[in-house]
Write a protein that holds these residues in place. Structure first.
Motif, mmCIF file in Angstrom:
data_model
loop_
_atom_site.group_PDB
_atom_site.id
_atom_site.type_symbol
_atom_site.label_atom_id
_atom_site.label_comp_id
_atom_site.label_asym_id
_atom_site.label_seq_id
_atom_site.Cartn_x
_atom_site.Cartn_y
_atom_site.Cartn_z
ATOM 1 N N ASP A 385 0.799 -1.227 0.000
ATOM 2 C CA ASP A 385 0.000 0.000 0.000
ATOM 3 C C ASP A 385 0.831 1.276 0.000
ATOM 4 N N SER A 386 2.049 1.221 0.530
ATOM 5 C CA SER A 386 2.828 2.453 0.685
ATOM 6 C C SER A 386 4.299 2.207 0.387
ATOM 7 N N ASP A 387 5.017 3.293 0.090
ATOM 8 C CA ASP A 387 6.446 3.167 -0.212
ATOM 9 C C ASP A 387 7.203 2.630 0.997
ATOM 10 N N CYS A 388 8.263 1.887 0.717
ATOM 11 C CA CYS A 388 9.048 1.236 1.764
ATOM 12 C C CYS A 388 10.475 1.768 1.710
ATOM 13 N N ASP A 389 11.127 1.763 2.854
ATOM 14 C CA ASP A 389 12.457 2.358 2.933
ATOM 15 C C ASP A 389 13.511 1.296 3.211
ATOM 16 N N TYR A 390 14.627 1.389 2.491
ATOM 17 C CA TYR A 390 15.719 0.439 2.651
ATOM 18 C C TYR A 390 16.932 1.113 3.278
ATOM 19 N N THR A 391 17.502 0.440 4.278
ATOM 20 C CA THR A 391 18.846 0.778 4.765
ATOM 21 C C THR A 391 19.537 -0.525 5.122
ATOM 22 N N ASP A 392 20.857 -0.554 5.005
ATOM 23 C CA ASP A 392 21.604 -1.760 5.381
ATOM 24 C C ASP A 392 21.409 -2.080 6.856
ATOM 25 N N ASP A 393 21.398 -1.052 7.681
ATOM 26 C CA ASP A 393 21.271 -1.259 9.121
ATOM 27 C C ASP A 393 19.927 -1.906 9.465
ATOM 28 N N LYS A 394 18.882 -1.460 8.773
ATOM 29 C CA LYS A 394 17.546 -2.040 8.999
ATOM 30 C C LYS A 394 17.533 -3.519 8.617
ATOM 31 N N LEU A 568 16.464 -37.457 13.359
ATOM 32 C CA LEU A 568 16.620 -36.123 12.784
ATOM 33 C C LEU A 568 17.611 -36.173 11.632
ATOM 34 N N GLY A 569 17.545 -35.169 10.772
ATOM 35 C CA GLY A 569 18.507 -35.069 9.687
ATOM 36 C C GLY A 569 19.848 -34.585 10.211
ATOM 37 N N SER A 570 20.842 -34.613 9.367
ATOM 38 C CA SER A 570 22.187 -34.219 9.796
ATOM 39 C C SER A 570 22.239 -32.735 10.146
ATOM 40 N N ASP A 571 23.138 -32.406 11.053
ATOM 41 C CA ASP A 571 23.317 -31.021 11.481
ATOM 42 C C ASP A 571 24.237 -30.324 10.477
ATOM 43 N N SER A 572 23.677 -29.351 9.738
ATOM 44 C CA SER A 572 24.477 -28.648 8.722
ATOM 45 C C SER A 572 24.878 -27.255 9.187
ATOM 46 N N GLY A 573 24.856 -27.045 10.495
ATOM 47 C CA GLY A 573 25.295 -25.759 11.034
ATOM 48 C C GLY A 573 24.147 -24.813 11.320
ATOM 49 N N VAL A 574 24.474 -23.564 11.653
ATOM 50 C CA VAL A 574 23.451 -22.598 12.033
ATOM 51 C C VAL A 574 22.512 -22.337 10.864
ATOM 52 N N LEU A 575 21.263 -22.047 11.205
ATOM 53 C CA LEU A 575 20.249 -21.828 10.172
ATOM 54 C C LEU A 575 20.539 -20.552 9.389
ATOM 55 N N PHE A 576 20.880 -19.483 10.108
ATOM 56 C CA PHE A 576 21.190 -18.206 9.469
ATOM 57 C C PHE A 576 22.216 -17.489 10.344
ATOM 58 N N SER A 577 23.332 -17.140 9.785
ATOM 59 C CA SER A 577 24.425 -16.545 10.558
ATOM 60 C C SER A 577 24.130 -15.087 10.907
ATOM 61 N N ARG A 578 24.395 -14.742 12.153
ATOM 62 C CA ARG A 578 24.235 -13.348 12.588
ATOM 63 C C ARG A 578 25.216 -12.446 11.830
ATOM 64 N N MET A 579 24.809 -11.204 11.659
ATOM 65 C CA MET A 579 25.647 -10.238 10.955
ATOM 66 C C MET A 579 25.955 -9.053 11.860
ATOM 67 N N GLU A 580 27.076 -8.433 11.594
ATOM 68 C CA GLU A 580 27.439 -7.190 12.266
ATOM 69 C C GLU A 580 27.550 -6.108 11.208
ATOM 70 N N SER A 581 27.080 -4.919 11.525
ATOM 71 C CA SER A 581 27.062 -3.834 10.545
ATOM 72 C C SER A 581 28.445 -3.564 9.955
ATOM 73 N N GLN A 582 29.482 -3.628 10.809
ATOM 74 C CA GLN A 582 30.839 -3.347 10.327
ATOM 75 C C GLN A 582 31.258 -4.392 9.293
ATOM 76 N N ASN A 583 30.927 -5.652 9.572
ATOM 77 C CA ASN A 583 31.292 -6.723 8.643
ATOM 78 C C ASN A 583 30.531 -6.602 7.327
ATOM 79 N N VAL A 584 29.272 -6.130 7.399
ATOM 80 C CA VAL A 584 28.476 -5.928 6.192
ATOM 81 C C VAL A 584 29.128 -4.880 5.305
ATOM 82 N N ASP A 585 29.598 -3.782 5.925
ATOM 83 C CA ASP A 585 30.282 -2.733 5.160
ATOM 84 C C ASP A 585 31.521 -3.291 4.470
ATOM 85 N N LYS A 586 32.282 -4.128 5.194
ATOM 86 C CA LYS A 586 33.484 -4.726 4.611
ATOM 87 C C LYS A 586 33.129 -5.645 3.440
ATOM 88 N N GLN A 587 32.056 -6.425 3.616
ATOM 89 C CA GLN A 587 31.637 -7.339 2.561
ATOM 90 C C GLN A 587 31.205 -6.574 1.309
#
Length: 598
Positions: A385-394, A568-587
């Motif tokens: 219904d309305s415009d959406c805003d993007y930021t990396d931090d969000k 259960l199925g095999s453990d393939s590690g974490v479902l989704f890895s946490r991110m840090e803003s500083q690391n995102v900037d580097k990536q």
């Protein structure tokens, strides 16, 4: 198709139930005595339904590389397509590129390329983005294809033979940027960068020029009452409601006949009008027919065309909700079932533009946040219904909170060897969690069970209306409740040497895994890779992941559960890895550097 930035159906829940016994792992007699005759449910006996469903994105204009708005359209349509497949429908999903028009002609000249080579290069960028972001289209259409030329020529001939196209003279405002003819009420004054007064489109802000030329006209004015009848008789034809009302408002104004060609001397990059080599078919008439081309027009197209649904951005609503239905009515063809409309994306509250340098590269972000991360963010934050805003931090905060911590944390906790040393889907004890009050369960636990049991119907309702963000809100709320359930009963504090404690611990884990199974199944249209990882960890087989398999906690209703006791199925590690803003900037910097080196 220029794109600047951007039915209720039954749930097919019927299943074949077989009453039969099955070998069970040893469980307490007290937990088994209420199950003398059980109804076994397995998804190998699910009924499928071949009901056709056809969903399309706009075809994207290739005058520039893809941006976040293009990906949002594609992800929305992809989500609906995957959801329909889960329901057992025979779903077709088309996307592609719009490759004719004056803007393409000018962009190719500026790049020093012939138009077709230019179009192919940009079209491949869209294909690469969609492939990278797991867009599961079944047809990718280009308007430079021969099959499309045949469809457009036939469509034009039908309108011409019915007397709906005539040779005339057009005089009025025209926007090259929008490839659009404008009424005087759609034009306003503005100043260019040098302070000179210019005329602009009030809708897009793009410069317009006065144009007078002889071309072909479509009798649009004759379809106003039919369009009003269609919309009033089908109030869900344009969704959300805000855009439905906007179309009704437009139809209160006069509809002048529409120019459907340009002089070939001005526009040579396009399809010539059949029988008149001095005229080129107007890019929008050409582009809109792509939906018919994919359906098989002009040959055997009825099966798919009778099940057509469109996803479009709000800036091209008039073309899809007024011009396109008028063309179809003129050709004697059914109108689309639904036109789903979405708004645009801004960055830090500002419109994306090259001059501001704030255009978000969706391919780069998919490499930084992962494919599923970008898909989840767009569908979770995107409000049609309305415009959406993007930021990396969000994006970082949302993905960490909902995918890494809440959903990922719940899976990790319930499958960790510390709580589940046998690595199985443990048994459920009805005495620990009776259908009525009593046992160790508390009132909040029963509220959680009700919420999860009702969740598929809620999610279905929101997927159907393409309000995916509401579906994800509902799922996230239930995930929080399940985390609260585990935290409330602290199963890690229970004494495994005590048989009652062991049964209660198993029941807590069983209930939690059932919740996770429901969440993983419902999230497949949104985050297919994460869902696959989650369901595989639970030991849920591919055939057990359909919409009809959403039978929550059957053991609580004295029914058999096909997962109880399963490894259960095999453990393939974490479902989704946490991110840090500083690391995102580097990536991001590393991704940009790698792109430059290619």
């Amino acid at each position: 198709m220029s794109f600047p930035l951007h039915f209720g159906t039954r749930s097919f829940m019927a299943v074949n139930r077989l009453q039969q016994s099955r070998l069970l792992l040893p469980v307490s007699a007290k937990c088994r005595d209420r199950r003398t005759a059980v109804v076994r449910y397995t998804s190998t006996h699910l009924r499928t339904d071949d009901t056709p469903f056809y969903i399309s994105t706009p075809i994207f204009y290739v005058n520039a590389s893809p941006h976040l708005g293009h990906l949002y359209s594609a992800v929305l349509a992809d989500c609906l397509h995957r959801y329909k497949l889960l329901q057992g429908c025979n779903s077709k999903f088309s996307t592609g590129t719009d490759e004719h028009g004056l803007k393409i002609q000018q962009a190719a000249e500026a790049a020093g390329k012939d138009p077709l080579t230019f179009c192919t290069d940009v079209s491949e960028r869209f294909k690469h983005l969609f492939s990278s972001c797991n867009i599961s289209y079944t047809d990718y259409i280009r308007t430079t294809e021969e099959r499309h030329h045949r469809a457009v020529e036939h469509f034009w001939s039908v309108l011409w033979n019915k007397g709906l196209i005539y040779k005339g003279s057009y005089e009025g405002w025209y926007s090259t940027q929008d490839e659009s003819f404008l009424m005087p009420s759609q034009v306003g004054s503005a100043e260019d960068s040098s302070g000179k007064e210019i005329k602009v489109s009030l809708e897009s802000g793009h410069k317009v020029e006065w144009m007078k030329e002889e071309n072909y006209m479509f009798r649009l004015s004759g379809f106003q009452s039919q369009l009003l009848d269609w919309l009033r008789g089908h109030p869900k034809a344009v969704q959300p409601e805000r855009f439905y009302q906007a179309v009704l408002q437009w139809l209160q104004e006069d509809l002048p006949d529409l120019s459907v060609s340009r002089q070939r001397s001005r526009l040579h990059w396009g399809m010539p009008v059949p029988g008149d080599t001095e005229q080129t078919i107007y890019v929008w008439l050409d582009a809109l027919v792509n939906y018919l081309t994919v359906a098989g027009y002009p040959d055997k197209h009825e099966q798919w065309w009778n099940a057509a649904h469109h996803v479009v951005g709000k800036d091209i609503l008039k073309f899809h909700a007024i011009y396109w239905p008028s063309f179809l009515l003129g050709a004697g063809l059914p109108l689309p079932k639904t036109i789903y409309v979405h708004s645009h994306w801004t960055v830090d509250g500002k419109k994306m533009s090259k001059s501001l340098g704030n255009v978000v590269d969706p391919l780069e972000r998919s490499q930084v946040f992962t494919t599923d991360g970008v898909r989840y963010f767009l569908l979770r934050q995107g409000v049609p219904d309305s415009d959406c805003d993007y930021t990396d931090d969000k994006a970082v905060k949302l993905l960490n909170a909902e995918l890494a911590d809440s959903l990922g944390g719940l899976l990790n906790r319930c499958t960790a060897p510390a709580l589940n040393p046998a690595q199985v889907y443990p048994s459920f004890c009805p005495l620990s969690f009776p259908s009525d009050d009593g046992g160790r369960a508390v009132v909040e636990d029963y509220h959680m069970l009700d919420a999860v049991k009702n969740l598929p119907a809620i999610v279905e309702q929101h997927y159907e209306s393409l309000h995916v963000y509401k579906a994800l809100e509902a799922i996230t709320a239930c995930v929080r409740q399940t985390n609260g359930f585990v935290q409330r009963h602290t199963p890690w504090k229970l004494d495994r040497r005590d048989s009652k404690d062991q049964r209660w611990l198993d029941t807590i884990i069983h209930v939690s895994l059932e919740c996770l199974r429901i969440y993983g199944t419902l999230l497949q249209p949104v985050v297919p890779e994460i869902s696959n990882k989650l369901l595989s960890r639970l030991g849920v087989q591919p055939r057990e992941r359909s919409w009809a398999a959403l039978r929550f906690l059957p053991r609580h209703r004295d029914m058999d559960c096909p997962f109880e006791g399963r490894a259960l199925g095999s453990d393939s590690g974490v479902l989704f890895s946490r991110m840090e803003s500083q690391n995102v900037d580097k990536q991001k910097k590393a991704t940009k550097k790698a792109a430059k080196l290619k």
